[in-house]
Scaffold this active site. Structure first.
Site, PDB file in Angstrom:
ATOM      1  CE  LYS A   1      -1.859   1.691   3.933  1.00 44.59           C
ATOM      2  NZ  LYS A   1      -1.559   3.125   4.063  1.00 44.59           N
TER       3      LYS A   1
ATOM      4  NE  ARG B   1      -0.134  12.203   7.137  1.00 47.38           N
ATOM      5  CZ  ARG B   1       0.244  13.314   7.721  1.00 47.38           C
ATOM      6  NH1 ARG B   1      -0.654  14.127   8.193  1.00 47.38           N
ATOM      7  NH2 ARG B   1       1.507  13.624   7.832  1.00 47.38           N
TER       8      ARG B   1
ATOM      9  CB  CYS C   1      -5.696   5.841  10.545  1.00 54.99           C
ATOM     10  SG  CYS C   1      -6.195   4.493   9.495  1.00 54.99           S
TER      11      CYS C   1
ATOM     12  NE  ARG D   1      -0.716   9.949  10.058  1.00 49.41           N
ATOM     13  CZ  ARG D   1      -0.979   8.830   9.397  1.00 49.41           C
ATOM     14  NH1 ARG D   1      -2.174   8.293   9.471  1.00 49.41           N
ATOM     15  NH2 ARG D   1      -0.061   8.250   8.665  1.00 49.41           N
TER      16      ARG D   1
ATOM     17  CG  ASP E   1       5.651  20.425  10.864  1.00 45.54           C
ATOM     18  OD1 ASP E   1       5.041  19.343  10.809  1.00 45.54           O
ATOM     19  OD2 ASP E   1       6.651  20.588  11.581  1.00 45.54           O
TER      20      ASP E   1
ATOM     21  CG  ASP F   1       2.355   1.326   9.353  1.00 45.64           C
ATOM     22  OD1 ASP F   1       1.992   2.203  10.148  1.00 45.64           O
ATOM     23  OD2 ASP F   1       2.513   1.539   8.133  1.00 45.64           O
TER      24      ASP F   1
ATOM     25  CB  ILE G   1       6.399   6.424  14.583  1.00 48.54           C
ATOM     26  CG1 ILE G   1       7.676   5.579  14.523  1.00 48.54           C
ATOM     27  CG2 ILE G   1       6.182   7.198  13.289  1.00 48.54           C
ATOM     28  CD1 ILE G   1       8.947   6.321  14.261  1.00 48.54           C
TER      29      ILE G   1
ATOM     30  NE  ARG H   1      -7.121   4.150   5.052  1.00 47.58           N
ATOM     31  CZ  ARG H   1      -6.186   4.755   5.754  1.00 47.58           C
ATOM     32  NH1 ARG H   1      -6.365   4.991   7.021  1.00 47.58           N
ATOM     33  NH2 ARG H   1      -5.064   5.142   5.200  1.00 47.58           N
TER      34      ARG H   1
END
Ligand code: UD1
Length: 418
Positions: free
Chosen positions: A22, A92, A116, A121, A124, A307, A329, A399
């Site tokens: 993905k 995202r 999600c 998130r 910048d 993840d 993270i 997703r």
């Protein structure tokens, strides 16, 4: 609302062909608008994030065709540089179109992306880097209006954190910029390397150096190319976790050893035996109960991937021992914990630390997914649990996981979607 109903505690045994990644296909598709002609991308997973990306491509004027795992994208008539909010909100990674739109159209108007709920998130780092390249960005009421008076110009960009999305956006912006862009402290996830390989096939001049430096020499145009997307390492780890909680023995085809090297020791320490063969398949044989007594810190690549934290945590809930997770993270990425507790897990969370004391068994219950990898954790836990587990929130699972129930059924799970 659809539900996944799992009757757990069944040993998994058999073979699964792993889907394409993905996190690789999404930026590759976004980059296709920069390529003149017809790009042909193989090993594309049929997941809702890919559908959402195709909708954006079509909206921008591309012609697309997705059949049998191959997407053909003709971007010769891209005519829009605006992406409406309803398309941006679907995921995202829609923000990745910013770099490719600026490169192609010289301007972009889009809203802040959705995705999600795993913590704040911000973007910048994306925007700071693009500003350094000469982009003017006006942000108001959640809408970004970006214009480049002339071609973006290459420069030295040092990221304060190796953000995956920011690295990809800056690469996409730099490929057609004037001069040389040097990104230091860049993210080096294998999916970024896959994007770079694709762009170089299209005529880009991108080099990665030891450490975390990526150098992009701008070119005047990109041509089309054919590419096969790398396998999905997070989906691989999810199926390996499923095998580990069911004393299973499964073979994953279409995988490569290097992409999951940071996860293999974790399964080996849990007592699983892992063998790679023919350079594209992995066999995992798991003990009757995994053993686990260690600390897992999520880190940028090549560290343990964030993840993979939820599905691996699901495995540790029934392992013999105590494990500790430190989520570095996405600090809020523990929403699955409350649902795992419903299944009988013993987990304590304090800020970014979670301590899991493995229990002998989980018991089925109704649970709700609230993010993609959290959903995967619930599937793993449901496969381990005695009795029936009912999972809602499948839009998150869809997703990122292609044909998950078909795959699980093919290796002996009792799973159905209502
Ligand atoms: C990508 C992956 C996602 C994975 C994540 C980390 C895709 C489509 N998604 O997401 O699956 O979990 O990498 O490996 O590839 N940050 C900032 N400012 C920024 C950008 C990021 O502070 O401008 C922070 C984020 O809030 C987060 C951390 O950096 O805490 C990592 O984010 P990033 O690497 O950018 O993740 P994504 O690209 O969103």
């Amino acid at each position: 609302m659809s539900e996944l109903i799992i009757e757990g505690s069944r040993r998994l045994e058999g073979e699964i062909k792993l889907q394409g990644a993905k996190n690789s296909i999404l930026p590759i598709l976004a980059s296709c608008i920069m390529c003149k002609g017809e790009c042909i991308i193989h090993n594309c997973p049929n997941i809702s994030d890919v559908d959402a990306t195709i909708k954006i491509l079509n909206h921008l004027g591309c012609k697309t065709n997705f059949e049998n795992g191959t997407i053909i994208i003709d971007s010769s008539e891209v005519f829009k540089s605006t992406i409406p909010e309803f398309l941006m909100r679907e995921m995202r990674s829609s923000i990745i179109f910013l770099g490719s739109l600026i490169s192609t159209m010289g301007s972009a108007k889009l809203s802040l992306p959705g995705g999600c709920e795993i913590g704040p998130r911000p973007i910048d780092l994306h925007l700071d880097g693009l500003r350094q390249m000469g982009l003017t960005i006006n942000e108001s009421h959640g809408i970004l209006k970006c214009t480049a008076k002339s071609k973006l110009r290459g420069c030295n960009i040092s990221l304060s954190f190796p953000s995956v999305g920011a690295t990809e956006n800056l690469i996409l912006a730099a490929v057609l910029a004037k001069g040389t862009t040097v990104i230091t402290n860049a993210a080096k996830e294998p999916e970024i390397m896959d994007l770079i390989n694709f762009l170089n096939k299209c005529g880009a001049k991108i080099k990665c150096f030891e450490g975390s430096t990526i150098i992009i020499n701008g070119v005047s145009s990109l041509h089309s190319a054919e590419h096969t997307v790398m396998p999905d390492r997070i989906v691989a780890i999810t199926y390996m976790s499923a095998a580990a909680v069911t004393a299973g023995s499964i073979i994953l085809r279409n995988i490569s050893e290097d992409i999951i090297s940071s996860a293999v020791p974790i399964f080996e320490e849990a007592g699983c035996i892992i063998k790679f063969s023919n350079s594209d398949s992995l066999k995992i044989d798991c003990p009757s109960r995994p053993y686990f007594n260690r600390l897992i810190r999520t880190m940028p690549y090549p560290g343990f991937p964030t993840d993979a934290q939820p599905p691996v945590m699901a495995m540790t809930t029934i392992a013999d021992g105590r494990s500790m997770f430190v989520e570095n993270i996405f600090p809020n990425r523990y929403k699955h914990v409350g649902e795992l507790l419903r299944l009988g897990a013993d987990i304590k969370v304090e800020d970014k630390v979670a301590i899991v004391d493995g229990v002998k068994r989980l018991s089925g219950a109704k649970v709700k997914a609230t993010d993609l990898r959290g959903a995967a954790a619930l599937v793993v836990a449901g496969l381990a649990a005695e009795g029936i587990t009912t999972i809602t929130g499948l839009n998150y699972l869809d997703r990122g996981y292609e044909k998950i129930e078909e795959n699980l059924i093919s290796i002996g799970a009792n799973v159905k979607r209502t």
